[in-house]
Structures are given as C-alpha cells and as structure tokens.
Scaffold this motif. Structure first.
Motif, PDB file in Angstrom:
ATOM      1  N   VAL A 158      30.398  59.304  18.579  1.00  0.00           N
ATOM      2  CA  VAL A 158      31.701  58.661  18.809  1.00  0.00           C
ATOM      3  C   VAL A 158      31.842  57.402  17.950  1.00  0.00           C
ATOM      4  O   VAL A 158      32.834  57.223  17.240  1.00  0.00           O
ATOM      5  CB  VAL A 158      31.868  58.297  20.299  1.00  0.00           C
ATOM      6  CG1 VAL A 158      33.141  57.493  20.511  1.00  0.00           C
ATOM      7  CG2 VAL A 158      31.892  59.544  21.151  1.00  0.00           C
ATOM      8  N   LEU A 159      30.843  56.547  18.038  1.00  0.00           N
ATOM      9  CA  LEU A 159      30.920  55.272  17.324  1.00  0.00           C
ATOM     10  C   LEU A 159      29.504  54.819  16.966  1.00  0.00           C
ATOM     11  O   LEU A 159      28.899  54.045  17.692  1.00  0.00           O
ATOM     12  CB  LEU A 159      31.621  54.225  18.200  1.00  0.00           C
ATOM     13  CG  LEU A 159      31.953  52.888  17.560  1.00  0.00           C
ATOM     14  CD1 LEU A 159      33.103  53.027  16.584  1.00  0.00           C
ATOM     15  CD2 LEU A 159      32.330  51.861  18.627  1.00  0.00           C
ATOM     16  N   GLY A 164      33.285  51.557  12.102  1.00  0.00           N
ATOM     17  CA  GLY A 164      34.392  50.956  12.835  1.00  0.00           C
ATOM     18  C   GLY A 164      35.362  51.973  13.388  1.00  0.00           C
ATOM     19  O   GLY A 164      36.204  51.660  14.210  1.00  0.00           O
ATOM     20  N   LEU A 165      35.256  53.226  12.914  1.00  0.00           N
ATOM     21  CA  LEU A 165      36.225  54.243  13.301  1.00  0.00           C
ATOM     22  C   LEU A 165      35.706  55.060  14.477  1.00  0.00           C
ATOM     23  O   LEU A 165      34.643  55.662  14.386  1.00  0.00           O
ATOM     24  CB  LEU A 165      36.496  55.173  12.116  1.00  0.00           C
ATOM     25  CG  LEU A 165      37.516  56.272  12.357  1.00  0.00           C
ATOM     26  CD1 LEU A 165      38.926  55.703  12.364  1.00  0.00           C
ATOM     27  CD2 LEU A 165      37.393  57.347  11.297  1.00  0.00           C
ATOM     28  N   LEU A 166      36.484  55.043  15.552  1.00  0.00           N
ATOM     29  CA  LEU A 166      36.084  55.795  16.737  1.00  0.00           C
ATOM     30  C   LEU A 166      36.622  57.219  16.645  1.00  0.00           C
ATOM     31  O   LEU A 166      37.790  57.429  16.377  1.00  0.00           O
ATOM     32  CB  LEU A 166      36.637  55.085  17.970  1.00  0.00           C
ATOM     33  CG  LEU A 166      36.251  55.642  19.324  1.00  0.00           C
ATOM     34  CD1 LEU A 166      35.985  54.495  20.281  1.00  0.00           C
ATOM     35  CD2 LEU A 166      37.320  56.543  19.891  1.00  0.00           C
ATOM     36  N   VAL A 167      35.742  58.198  16.821  1.00  0.00           N
ATOM     37  CA  VAL A 167      36.166  59.595  16.822  1.00  0.00           C
ATOM     38  C   VAL A 167      35.844  60.191  18.192  1.00  0.00           C
ATOM     39  O   VAL A 167      34.702  60.127  18.631  1.00  0.00           O
ATOM     40  CB  VAL A 167      35.445  60.393  15.713  1.00  0.00           C
ATOM     41  CG1 VAL A 167      35.848  61.852  15.763  1.00  0.00           C
ATOM     42  CG2 VAL A 167      35.751  59.807  14.348  1.00  0.00           C
TER      43      VAL A 167
END
Lengths: 208, 317
Positions: A158-159, A164-167
C-alpha cells in the motif's frame, strides 16, 4: 476532539473503505488495556490499521511507541504525532541512563494500550527483519501484561518506505495468542519470533 | 444535477423485488424453525447480505444520475481492489496499479457526459495501450507480459464490464417508455441474480452430473438446466413491464443471460482455482468477496446491453 474527528472521518474510512482489512482471529483482540501490541512494521499504514482495530471510543487509550529522532523532527510533526497519534517517543540512541520505558510503564499502569514494533523500523516491504529486544525489556518490566503479536501483510504494498503514493490493497491482519514474560530474554524473543513465523505461515497458506 | 425518470413500473419492480426477498427470507426463517438440528449460519448470513445489497441498489436507482454513477464506480473500485489484492503483483507495478484505479472515474466520466464512443474504447483500447507504456517507463522486464495481461484483465472485468450497469442509465428514455434505462438496469441485475439462484437451487436439489469437474465441482448439468428453464420464463414474464423487448426477444434474452451468467461464474471459478483461493474475499458475509457476487454480472451486463441496443436503440448510439 481533533483527534477523534481525524480518526472518525479520515483514518477509519481509509482503513476500512479505501484499503479494506481482513482480520483473522479478531476475537483475540483484547477488549481493554493494559496490553502490549507487538506488530511487524512495513509502512506508516501499520499504525493506522492497528489503531483502527479498536473501537473509536478507545482511541485516546492507544499509544504507539515511536522513534523520537524521526517523529519529533519538526515542530509540526511533533505536535501532530504527540497529539493526534498519542505516540510515546523513545530515543533510538542508547546513551540515556534513565529507563527508556518509564513513560510506557506509566501508561500501562493506567490501563492503556501500547503499540510497539519489535523490528524498530519499517524495513523492506513484506519482509520481517531481525527483532530488537526492547519488547522483551518491556515485557520483563510488566510481567502481568499480555503481549499480543499482530502480523500484517500487504501494508508494504500500500505504502512502502520512501514512497509517497498510496495504492489501495486489501491487507491481512492476523492476531496471535497472547504471550507473557517467561523469565528469560532469549526464550521470550524466541517465542515471539515463533509466533510471527506461525502467523506468516498461516498467511502464506491462505494465499495458496 | 441530472435526474432520470423513474416510472411507476420501476417503482412496482422495486416493491416486487423486496416482496421476492421477503418470501425468500420467510422460507429461510421457516427452515431455521423446522429443521432445528441443522446449521443455517451461512444461509442466514446470505439472506441478510441480500437485504443490504438490495437496499443499496434501490438507493442507487432512485433517480439521481450522479448517485447512480458514484455507486457503480464504488462497486468497480471494491471489485478492482479485491482483484488486485488477490493476484500476485510485482512491486514495480505499484504506480501502474494506481492508473488502473484512475480508469474508474475516467471511464464513468465519459459515460456521464454521454461520450459513448470513448466509453466503449477507453479501456479496451486506450488503457490497453497505456498500461504497458507506463510499465516500460518503470523499466522492470521480468514478468512484464504476465503483469500487463493480468492488470488489463482486471480492469476489463471490474471497470469496463461493470460500468455497463451505468450505461443502461444513459439510454434514451423514448425507446423504452414503460421504464426507461433504469428498467433495463433492474431487469438485468434481477435476472442475473435469479439465474444464479436457480442454478444453485436446482443443482442442490437434483444435481448429479458434474458439468465441468476440473473447474468447479459444484456445478452440475441439472443446475445449469434449471437456470436455462427458469431465467427465460421470468425474463418473458417481466419484460413487457421493464423493457422494449418483444415476447420472443425476451425469451432469447433470458436464454442469453442464463448461459452468459453461467460462463461468468465458471470463468471466475477458474481464476480463483488458478490463484488457489476458495472465495475472492470476505466483504459480503455468506457470499464471500464482491467478485464472487459480481462474477456472472461481468458477463451478463455488457452482453445484454449490446443485445438490447442492437434490437431497440439502433441508430441512436
């Protein structure tokens, strides 16, 4: 108040709707403190998930143990993590003579829930690094308080550290049987490690 | 704010669906009372979940177009998330997966504004071309093709196919004066669920001969036939109230829905078997994951859409 709203409107929806968690053995989550939650650490999301495992009314009773050098670095961070997350800062360099767990012990005496990451840092995603024995010292000083191992899988996707990008991914959370101080540091650390290995194995089997 | 017309027929249909659900729940309650020794936990959970699902769907088709679209987008999001969490993903693909999620609002935006050509093409063509390109810019070649293929399959199934539910709502009202696009929406969702249920019940009651033992040991010829008989019958009976289909067209639609629903079901079973899981998730108590519930709809919704558009909306789209 800000803390309550933050967890109600941001953290809980993030954990339960944007990500989604799949908790196995949820019945092992203690209803109230004092308790020590020992979890593996791959992402900042870990703390949000662990704090969301408890009902919102308990939010003021949960205190993650966190590294002072990172979380108190700037003025804003200091305010944010101390007030919103209720962290207990611990110095990572071992020069301090004073018992580093003094404040943690006090919180436990008041029936609070303590979150500690035995790995000490987030490390490689989806890999459990070597455990530091701080948790053993903590257990030794509080022999009557249960240590609950919690294994999380997926948060590193997820992180991950340095991203810095949350998936969004659905994360798995496995709650282990409570452990108590057994009188010996090595034995205690071994049983904690063993517990995580078992939860990890369970996780891999589930995926298969 | 845009609204679509909810005719009296649609209102009756919704009441009818709740009536069917009540009868079904009544039967389950009786079962619980009569057969005391048996464990009905799963069945009870299933019924409870059906109530929640029906209530949510009802709210989604009350007439506000934006709410309907947000609802469909949210279903797509949950389904895509479940899919991406199930498949083994490469760490390098994190950012690609973010684009996969972004496809949901973009796709629904095209539909909302009525740009249907882009709705048809965006995922099958543009996302198909974009995903490998985004992966190239990251640079990891090991497992490249497998990854590109899996991610695209995921958005085709969960965003493109499920997006067709919203597509019914933008169909011109005049071509179906009895119920409008929302009538077709109810028609396809209801029949897909009925077909699943009929296949399940007939399979339970009379199932003997396995139809595809390698993929799903629970699927039987008897269950499949049960669906093929039940679904066209109900399709035929309710078509005049909700659709512009003629009697014969409705019968064929029912047959079509029954067969394609079955295919969707077994395709998802094959994927789950490949991944080594029993259920796709735990989101819906008693049913498993959201993909377990949507599997047949992934096939029935787009196919029924094109069937109906071919017959009654030609020249408009």
């Amino acid at each position: 108040m800000i803390k309550f709203i933050f967890f109600w409107l941001f953290v809980k929806p993030l954990v339960y709707i944007v990500l989604g968690i799949n908790v196995r053995k949820a019945e092992l989550i203690p209803k109230k403190g004092p308790v020590i939650i020992a979890a593996n650490h791959n992402s900042h999301i870990d703390t949000l998930i662990l704090m969301s495992l408890f009902p919102l009314r308990q939010i003021f009773d949960i205190h993650p143990v966190a590294a002072a050098d990172y979380f108190l670095k700037t003025k804003f961070r200091r305010w944010f993590f101390l007030n919103i997350f209720g962290i207990i800062p611990i110095s990572r360099d071992e020069i301090t003579k004073k018992n580093p767990f003094e404040e943690v012990n006090n919180k436990l005496k008041n029936g609070k829930i303590i979150i500690i990451y035995p790995e000490g840092t987030r490390g490689e995603p989806e890999v459990i690094s070597e455990f530091k024995c701080g948790v053993a010292h903590l257990a030794k000083q509080n022999p009557d308080i249960p240590v609950i191992p919690v294994f999380m899988s997926g948060t590193g996707k997820v992180l991950p550290k340095d991203e810095g990008l949350l998936v969004p991914f659905i994360c798995d959370v496995y709650i282990g049987q409570p452990l108590f101080w057994c009188g010996d540091k090595k034995n205690f650390m071994d049983s904690l490690k063993h517990s995580f290995e078992e939860l990890n194995l369970f996780n891999k089997k589930g995926e298969k | 704010m845009e609204f679509f017309h909810v005719t009296q027929n649609v209102q009756f249909a919704i009441i009818g669906i709740f009536a069917v659900l009540s009868v079904f729940s009544g039967v389950v309650v009786l079962k619980n009372l009569v057969q005391k020794g048996k464990d009905f936990t799963n069945l009870n959970l299933r019924v409870k979940s059906f109530w929640s699902i029906t209530a949510l769907f009802t709210l989604a088709i009350m007439g506000n177009k934006l709410i309907s679209f947000v609802f469909v987008g949210f279903i797509s999001f949950l389904a895509l998330k479940e899919f991406l969490s199930l498949i083994p993903t490469r760490r390098a693909d994190r950012r690609v997966l973010f684009w996969a999620y972004l496809a949901i609002p973009i796709q629904l935006y095209f539909l909302y504004t009525g740009w249907l050509a882009m709705f048809y093409l965006f995922i099958p063509l543009y996302m198909f071309l974009m995903i490998p390109f985004r992966m190239v810019t990251i640079g990891e070649t090991e497992g490249f093709l497998k990854s590109a293929g899996t991610i695209h399959w995921g958005i085709m199934a969960t965003v493109y196919s499920i997006g067709y539910l919203a597509a019914f709502l933008v169909l011109p009202f005049a071509n179906n004066p009895v119920a409008g696009g929302v009538g077709l929406f109810i028609y396809i969702v209801f029949l897909t669920v009925i077909n699943d249920a009929a296949q399940f019940c007939f399979g339970k009651k009379f199932g003997k001969n396995k139809i595809i033992p390698k993929i799903s040991p629970n699927k039987t010829r008897e269950g499949f036939l049960g669906g093929i008989i039940t679904t066209p019958m109900i399709a035929f009976l309710i078509a005049p109230y909700l659709t512009p289909l003629t009697h014969i067209e409705a019968l064929i639609a029912g047959l079509f829905i029954s067969i394609s629903g079955f295919i969707g079901d077994v395709v998802m079973s094959a994927i789950k078997r490949d991944l080594g899981v029993k259920d796709s998730g735990t989101l819906i108590p008693g049913h498993g994951g959201i993909l377990d519930r949507l599997d047949s709809l992934i096939y029935t919704a787009p196919l029924f859409f094109h069937y109906t558009v071919y017959l009654h909306y030609r020249g408009i789209l």
